[in-house]
Design a protein around this motif. Sequence first.
Motif, short mmCIF file in Angstrom:
data_model
loop_
_atom_site.label_atom_id
_atom_site.label_comp_id
_atom_site.label_asym_id
_atom_site.label_seq_id
_atom_site.Cartn_x
_atom_site.Cartn_y
_atom_site.Cartn_z
N PRO A 177 -4.68 -62.07 20.68
CA PRO A 177 -3.97 -63.07 20.19
C PRO A 177 -3.40 -63.99 21.49
N ARG A 178 -3.06 -65.21 20.76
CA ARG A 178 -2.54 -66.12 21.61
C ARG A 178 -1.44 -66.96 20.95
N VAL A 179 -0.79 -67.52 21.88
CA VAL A 179 0.59 -68.52 21.39
C VAL A 179 0.14 -69.92 21.51
N GLU A 180 0.05 -71.01 20.57
CA GLU A 180 -0.38 -72.24 20.80
C GLU A 180 0.66 -72.96 20.58
N ARG A 181 1.03 -73.97 21.81
CA ARG A 181 2.12 -74.86 21.84
C ARG A 181 1.52 -76.11 21.90
N LEU A 182 2.28 -77.17 21.25
CA LEU A 182 1.64 -78.55 21.02
C LEU A 182 2.62 -79.45 20.90
N HIS A 183 2.57 -80.65 21.58
CA HIS A 183 3.54 -81.86 21.17
C HIS A 183 3.13 -82.53 20.01
N PHE A 190 0.06 -93.03 8.08
CA PHE A 190 1.67 -92.30 7.95
C PHE A 190 1.72 -90.92 7.81
N PHE A 191 0.86 -90.28 6.93
CA PHE A 191 0.79 -89.03 6.58
C PHE A 191 0.11 -87.97 7.43
N LEU A 192 -0.43 -88.45 8.49
CA LEU A 192 -0.92 -87.67 9.65
C LEU A 192 -0.08 -87.44 10.57
N MET A 193 -0.14 -86.35 11.25
CA MET A 193 0.18 -86.02 12.73
C MET A 193 -0.82 -85.95 13.53
N LYS A 194 -0.51 -86.13 15.12
CA LYS A 194 -1.42 -85.90 16.04
C LYS A 194 -0.79 -85.40 17.19
N LEU A 230 0.28 -76.20 11.32
CA LEU A 230 -0.94 -75.05 11.49
C LEU A 230 -2.14 -75.91 11.60
N ARG A 231 -2.22 -76.61 10.69
CA ARG A 231 -3.58 -77.69 10.48
C ARG A 231 -3.93 -78.32 11.80
N LEU A 232 -2.95 -78.86 12.36
CA LEU A 232 -3.36 -79.73 13.53
C LEU A 232 -3.70 -78.80 14.74
N GLN A 233 -2.81 -77.69 14.93
CA GLN A 233 -2.97 -76.76 16.03
C GLN A 233 -4.18 -76.30 15.97
N MET A 234 -4.80 -75.89 14.64
CA MET A 234 -6.02 -75.26 14.47
C MET A 234 -7.34 -76.11 15.02
N ALA A 235 -7.08 -77.40 14.53
CA ALA A 235 -7.97 -78.49 14.81
C ALA A 235 -8.10 -79.02 16.08
N THR A 236 -6.93 -78.74 16.87
CA THR A 236 -6.97 -79.22 18.15
C THR A 236 -7.66 -77.89 18.99
N LEU A 237 -7.68 -76.76 18.74
CA LEU A 237 -8.47 -75.73 19.30
C LEU A 237 -9.89 -75.77 19.03
N GLY A 240 -10.89 -76.74 12.64
CA GLY A 240 -10.15 -77.22 11.92
C GLY A 240 -10.36 -76.33 10.40
N LEU A 241 -9.45 -76.25 9.68
CA LEU A 241 -9.37 -75.13 8.54
C LEU A 241 -10.38 -75.50 7.60
N CYS A 242 -11.17 -74.57 7.05
CA CYS A 242 -12.13 -75.08 6.05
C CYS A 242 -11.75 -75.83 4.84
N ASN A 243 -12.35 -76.89 4.47
CA ASN A 243 -12.20 -77.64 3.29
C ASN A 243 -10.82 -78.37 3.58
N ASP A 244 -10.14 -78.74 4.92
CA ASP A 244 -9.37 -79.59 5.08
C ASP A 244 -9.66 -81.13 5.19
N PRO A 245 -8.93 -81.73 4.13
CA PRO A 245 -9.60 -83.27 4.09
C PRO A 245 -8.92 -84.12 5.36
N PHE A 246 -7.94 -83.81 6.02
CA PHE A 246 -7.05 -84.38 7.13
C PHE A 246 -7.57 -84.18 8.58
N TYR A 247 -7.91 -82.78 8.83
CA TYR A 247 -7.93 -82.56 10.18
C TYR A 247 -9.21 -81.73 10.43
N PRO A 248 -10.12 -81.94 11.34
CA PRO A 248 -10.02 -82.78 12.49
C PRO A 248 -10.32 -84.22 12.01
N ASP A 249 -10.88 -84.71 10.93
CA ASP A 249 -11.50 -85.72 10.59
C ASP A 249 -10.97 -86.13 9.01
#
Length: 293
Positions: A177-183, A190-194, A230-237, A240-249
């Motif tokens: 296991p790991r702990v993921e921290r992100l700013h 506007f609906f996205l985070m980065k 969760l979606r952004l953190q996993m994509a950053t690693l 990206g979650l399966c079938n995610d229309p936002f992240y990473p692309d």
Amino acid sequence: MSASNARSTLHLPQGDWPTVLDCLCAHFPSIDRTTWTDRFARGRVLDANGQPLAVTHPYRVGLKVHYFREVPDEPPIPFEEQVLHLDDHLLVADKPHFLPVMPAGGYVNETLLARLCKRVGNADLVPIHRIDRLTAGLVLFSTNPESRGRYQALFRERNIAKRYEAIAPALPGLAFPRVERLHMVDGEPFFLMKRGDGAPNSETRIEVLERRGALWRYALYPVTGRKHQLRLQMATLGAGLCNDPFYPDLLERSRRDQDDYTKPLKLLARGLEFRDPLSGEPRRFESRLQLDW
């Protein structure tokens, strides 16, 4: 025109309008005066006590007005929610993929809140927290205004343990296991985070539950509750979650606006645990839904 049992509330802003109708027309320029007049005539604009307002009702700054959002030709979402628990203070529901929690955009009747209000006959239902429309799983609702603040404080003070499951690409090069921290900061559109510079403002513990070749099933334990965390953190690693229309692309708009019910986002709000602020007893709820490979 479809009507909803889910209502919105507005405290009238500062202005010099002669009537409530004039204020609403100015405050919501995308809704024409004829539409507002029709809503008044059908009793869809109410005062703080739930009584219909007349179209001539005088404007007063700060006046509390309830109104019902309406969307023409709202398409049905072909998945059903489940009520897992109901008592004098809490309702716990299992939300399917694609169903929004609250009215927004083109969704009014086809929301978890509107469905549950009608199903249990309680117009005082309020979600204590929210999950994304594309995410499935547990959502807690307050059924009683008198105790609502005590349960809302569980999330505000981080006294509730949340567990999610996700299916995403394998990450064999990382230790778990790991702990993921992100700013996290607002993105574009506007609906996205980065990911941004600065001290981390989001934190999630990540475990691997199951490995199946190129895809793994992950357990995600968010400490913070930021939008799309969760979606952004996993994509950053790099997973990206399966079938995610936002992240990473970000998919092109035409594909985003057309839900593909055969490809749900592989993210499930699996479990919630907390000590009940009224009884002091431990509470534990588990989703009955499953993420298919």
